[in-house]
Design a protein around this motif. Structure first.
Motif, PDB file in Angstrom:
ATOM      1  N   PHE A  63       0.766  -1.067   0.128  1.00  0.00           N
ATOM      2  CA  PHE A  63       0.071  -0.062  -0.189  1.00  0.00           C
ATOM      3  C   PHE A  63       0.895   1.100  -0.059  1.00  0.00           C
ATOM      4  O   PHE A  63       2.014   1.438   0.659  1.00  0.00           O
ATOM      5  CB  PHE A  63      -0.959  -0.034   1.281  1.00  0.00           C
ATOM      6  N   MET A  71       4.552   7.531   9.641  1.00  0.00           N
ATOM      7  CA  MET A  71       3.667   6.104   9.379  1.00  0.00           C
ATOM      8  C   MET A  71       3.469   5.171  10.315  1.00  0.00           C
ATOM      9  O   MET A  71       2.053   4.769  10.156  1.00  0.00           O
ATOM     10  CB  MET A  71       4.663   5.563   8.219  1.00  0.00           C
ATOM     11  N   VAL A  82     -14.582   0.058  14.445  1.00  0.00           N
ATOM     12  CA  VAL A  82     -15.662  -0.214  13.399  1.00  0.00           C
ATOM     13  C   VAL A  82     -16.560  -1.378  13.646  1.00  0.00           C
ATOM     14  O   VAL A  82     -17.390  -1.561  13.737  1.00  0.00           O
ATOM     15  CB  VAL A  82     -15.469   0.265  12.170  1.00  0.00           C
ATOM     16  N   LYS A 123       0.056   6.348  11.803  1.00  0.00           N
ATOM     17  CA  LYS A 123      -0.932   6.472  11.135  1.00  0.00           C
ATOM     18  C   LYS A 123      -1.427   4.871  10.897  1.00  0.00           C
ATOM     19  O   LYS A 123      -2.713   4.525  10.940  1.00  0.00           O
ATOM     20  CB  LYS A 123      -0.763   6.770   9.479  1.00  0.00           C
ATOM     21  N   GLU A 148     -15.958   7.827  -2.363  1.00  0.00           N
ATOM     22  CA  GLU A 148     -15.524   6.995  -1.338  1.00  0.00           C
ATOM     23  C   GLU A 148     -15.610   5.688  -1.128  1.00  0.00           C
ATOM     24  O   GLU A 148     -14.864   5.029  -0.770  1.00  0.00           O
ATOM     25  CB  GLU A 148     -16.065   7.926   0.220  1.00  0.00           C
ATOM     26  N   LYS A 152      -7.877  -5.083  -2.547  1.00  0.00           N
ATOM     27  CA  LYS A 152      -6.552  -5.563  -2.545  1.00  0.00           C
ATOM     28  C   LYS A 152      -6.035  -6.199  -1.159  1.00  0.00           C
ATOM     29  O   LYS A 152      -5.588  -7.279  -1.129  1.00  0.00           O
ATOM     30  CB  LYS A 152      -5.633  -4.068  -2.502  1.00  0.00           C
ATOM     31  N   GLU A 169     -12.945   4.417  -3.513  1.00  0.00           N
ATOM     32  CA  GLU A 169     -11.934   4.144  -2.722  1.00  0.00           C
ATOM     33  C   GLU A 169     -11.610   3.194  -1.663  1.00  0.00           C
ATOM     34  O   GLU A 169     -10.968   2.146  -1.521  1.00  0.00           O
ATOM     35  CB  GLU A 169     -11.514   5.435  -2.060  1.00  0.00           C
ATOM     36  N   ARG A 175     -11.663  -0.273  -3.691  1.00  0.00           N
ATOM     37  CA  ARG A 175     -10.279  -0.586  -4.103  1.00  0.00           C
ATOM     38  C   ARG A 175      -9.271  -1.021  -2.835  1.00  0.00           C
ATOM     39  O   ARG A 175      -8.524  -2.016  -3.233  1.00  0.00           O
ATOM     40  CB  ARG A 175      -9.663   0.649  -4.713  1.00  0.00           C
ATOM     41  N   ILE A 176      -9.369  -0.447  -1.865  1.00  0.00           N
ATOM     42  CA  ILE A 176      -8.480  -0.864  -0.808  1.00  0.00           C
ATOM     43  C   ILE A 176      -8.726  -2.362  -0.059  1.00  0.00           C
ATOM     44  O   ILE A 176      -8.023  -2.934   0.154  1.00  0.00           O
ATOM     45  CB  ILE A 176      -8.445   0.065   0.508  1.00  0.00           C
ATOM     46  N   LEU A 179      -8.785   2.197  14.501  1.00  0.00           N
ATOM     47  CA  LEU A 179     -10.256   2.401  14.013  1.00  0.00           C
ATOM     48  C   LEU A 179     -10.992   1.477  13.323  1.00  0.00           C
ATOM     49  O   LEU A 179     -12.068   1.270  13.291  1.00  0.00           O
ATOM     50  CB  LEU A 179      -9.920   3.533  12.699  1.00  0.00           C
ATOM     51  N   GLU A 193       1.222   5.371   0.913  1.00  0.00           N
ATOM     52  CA  GLU A 193       0.929   6.064   2.108  1.00  0.00           C
ATOM     53  C   GLU A 193      -0.362   7.047   1.766  1.00  0.00           C
ATOM     54  O   GLU A 193      -1.200   7.098   2.550  1.00  0.00           O
ATOM     55  CB  GLU A 193       1.932   7.200   2.377  1.00  0.00           C
ATOM     56  N   GLU A 235      -2.893   5.913   0.152  1.00  0.00           N
ATOM     57  CA  GLU A 235      -4.000   4.922   0.350  1.00  0.00           C
ATOM     58  C   GLU A 235      -4.210   4.724   1.920  1.00  0.00           C
ATOM     59  O   GLU A 235      -5.354   4.438   2.574  1.00  0.00           O
ATOM     60  CB  GLU A 235      -3.776   3.479  -0.252  1.00  0.00           C
ATOM     61  N   ILE A 236      -3.163   4.731   2.749  1.00  0.00           N
ATOM     62  CA  ILE A 236      -3.358   4.785   4.265  1.00  0.00           C
ATOM     63  C   ILE A 236      -4.291   5.914   4.453  1.00  0.00           C
ATOM     64  O   ILE A 236      -5.000   5.869   5.323  1.00  0.00           O
ATOM     65  CB  ILE A 236      -2.035   4.699   4.841  1.00  0.00           C
ATOM     66  N   ASP A 237      -3.816   7.081   4.091  1.00  0.00           N
ATOM     67  CA  ASP A 237      -4.666   8.423   4.193  1.00  0.00           C
ATOM     68  C   ASP A 237      -5.999   8.307   3.874  1.00  0.00           C
ATOM     69  O   ASP A 237      -6.842   8.807   4.705  1.00  0.00           O
ATOM     70  CB  ASP A 237      -4.182   9.439   3.448  1.00  0.00           C
ATOM     71  N   GLU A 238      -6.310   7.779   2.724  1.00  0.00           N
ATOM     72  CA  GLU A 238      -7.845   7.486   2.408  1.00  0.00           C
ATOM     73  C   GLU A 238      -8.500   6.638   3.414  1.00  0.00           C
ATOM     74  O   GLU A 238      -9.528   6.904   3.706  1.00  0.00           O
ATOM     75  CB  GLU A 238      -7.747   6.941   1.156  1.00  0.00           C
ATOM     76  N   PHE A 239      -7.854   5.449   3.512  1.00  0.00           N
ATOM     77  CA  PHE A 239      -8.402   4.671   4.614  1.00  0.00           C
ATOM     78  C   PHE A 239      -8.818   5.343   5.739  1.00  0.00           C
ATOM     79  O   PHE A 239      -9.719   5.113   6.442  1.00  0.00           O
ATOM     80  CB  PHE A 239      -7.286   3.581   4.904  1.00  0.00           C
ATOM     81  N   LEU A 240      -7.719   6.108   6.652  1.00  0.00           N
ATOM     82  CA  LEU A 240      -7.974   6.613   7.797  1.00  0.00           C
ATOM     83  C   LEU A 240      -9.117   7.498   7.587  1.00  0.00           C
ATOM     84  O   LEU A 240     -10.078   7.880   8.544  1.00  0.00           O
ATOM     85  CB  LEU A 240      -6.851   7.626   8.225  1.00  0.00           C
ATOM     86  N   ARG A 241      -9.236   8.442   6.476  1.00  0.00           N
ATOM     87  CA  ARG A 241     -10.468   9.260   6.281  1.00  0.00           C
ATOM     88  C   ARG A 241     -11.604   8.612   6.641  1.00  0.00           C
ATOM     89  O   ARG A 241     -12.544   9.277   7.053  1.00  0.00           O
ATOM     90  CB  ARG A 241     -10.196  10.137   5.069  1.00  0.00           C
ATOM     91  N   ILE A 242     -11.761   7.606   5.738  1.00  0.00           N
ATOM     92  CA  ILE A 242     -13.069   6.732   5.644  1.00  0.00           C
ATOM     93  C   ILE A 242     -13.326   6.300   7.059  1.00  0.00           C
ATOM     94  O   ILE A 242     -14.598   6.254   7.533  1.00  0.00           O
ATOM     95  CB  ILE A 242     -13.067   5.618   4.611  1.00  0.00           C
ATOM     96  N   PHE A 243     -12.364   5.882   7.655  1.00  0.00           N
ATOM     97  CA  PHE A 243     -12.600   4.966   9.011  1.00  0.00           C
ATOM     98  C   PHE A 243     -12.929   5.928  10.122  1.00  0.00           C
ATOM     99  O   PHE A 243     -13.348   5.575  11.067  1.00  0.00           O
ATOM    100  CB  PHE A 243     -11.527   3.793   9.132  1.00  0.00           C
ATOM    101  N   ARG A 244     -12.209   7.018  10.024  1.00  0.00           N
ATOM    102  CA  ARG A 244     -12.499   8.076  11.027  1.00  0.00           C
ATOM    103  C   ARG A 244     -14.114   8.520  11.310  1.00  0.00           C
ATOM    104  O   ARG A 244     -14.738   8.608  12.020  1.00  0.00           O
ATOM    105  CB  ARG A 244     -11.840   9.200  10.785  1.00  0.00           C
ATOM    106  N   PHE A 271     -21.637   9.251   3.026  1.00  0.00           N
ATOM    107  CA  PHE A 271     -20.549   9.044   2.049  1.00  0.00           C
ATOM    108  C   PHE A 271     -20.887   9.272   0.558  1.00  0.00           C
ATOM    109  O   PHE A 271     -21.914   9.227   0.302  1.00  0.00           O
ATOM    110  CB  PHE A 271     -20.007   7.484   2.352  1.00  0.00           C
TER     111      PHE A 271
END
Lengths: 150, 150
Positions: free
Chosen positions: A124, B1, B15, B4, B128, B138, B131, B134-135, B11, A126, A128-137, B124
């Motif tokens: 992955f 990192m 969830v 994060k 989103e 994977k 995204e 996609r994550i 998170l 970085e 993608e991690i940011d996007e994951f964090l955004r969605i999961f927050r 959402f």
């Protein structure tokens, strides 16, 4: 959209399922011999709040109160949990971790973290991690808020 | 990192925890009175493969084989699971869902889906969801592949 949501739900379930398997199987770690995954999950949930009522714990683990009572007894025998008086709830005691309980949770979290790191760093980005964090927050906030409404 | 990743793990756990609570509590649905969340989880895991060995099931649920055997008996009494002969594994039988078992899983999936839809449609964007897909496609692929390596 319906099709995407169905896929999202199925994928989330698969990740939980195969993730559990992978973490438990590949780590020949001492804590998995000493504690069942249900016990570890219970410790982890307690650790997320300072103390918690048996009813709330049952609700978060999706089991009956009787199951919580059994698990509590086993964990208490191992010196991992204890009860504290509740300020708000005069009817009952709250469950809290002992120092040893906190240590086991830290160890468990490290095991999980090391695994996630191995998977994520190879495959992955970085962003993608940011996007994951955004969605999961967002997800976590929504679910927590809804959970508070009785 | 590292920070994060730790947040991502925490998170994800939250969830799962609050999602379980929300789905089980707010749905006063018949299936949650008839079946425990562990039984529903077991039915759902079986449904993801056509049939499955008790050992693999134990590994995916993160419990000992004895727990699977107990859960199997309860589900068999309710007419939801059965065993089939294994082509590959001469030593043992495989567990499969009956028609009634498939019906219960479909009902459970609908309950989950309706909940997710309510949460997601309000808060959402479709990008989103894309995204997320996609994550998680994977992640699921990585975890499945690793799971097959013995």
């Amino acid at each position: 959209m319906n099709k995407k949501l169905s896929e999202a739900v199925a994928l989330f379930e698969e990740v939980i399922m195969y993730g559990t398997e992978r973490i438990i199987r590949s780590f020949e770690h001492q804590i998995f011999e000493e504690y069942s995954s249900e016990q570890l999950q219970m410790l982890q949930i307690i650790s997320k709040s300072e103390h918690i009522s048996p009813g709330k714990l049952a609700s978060l683990q999706g089991v009956h109160k009787s199951a919580i009572s059994n698990r509590y007894k086993k964990l208490e025998t191992k010196g991992l949990v204890t009860t504290v008086d509740s300020d708000e709830d005069l009817r009952g005691k709250l469950i809290a971790l002992t120092d040893k309980g906190h240590d086991v949770v830290s160890m468990f979290n490290e095991v999980i973290y090391e695994h996630v790191e191995k998977i994520v760093l190879d495959d992955f980005q970085e962003t993608e991690i940011d996007e994951f964090l955004r969605i999961f927050r967002k997800l976590s906030t929504i679910l927590k808020t809804e959970g508070d409404r009785k």
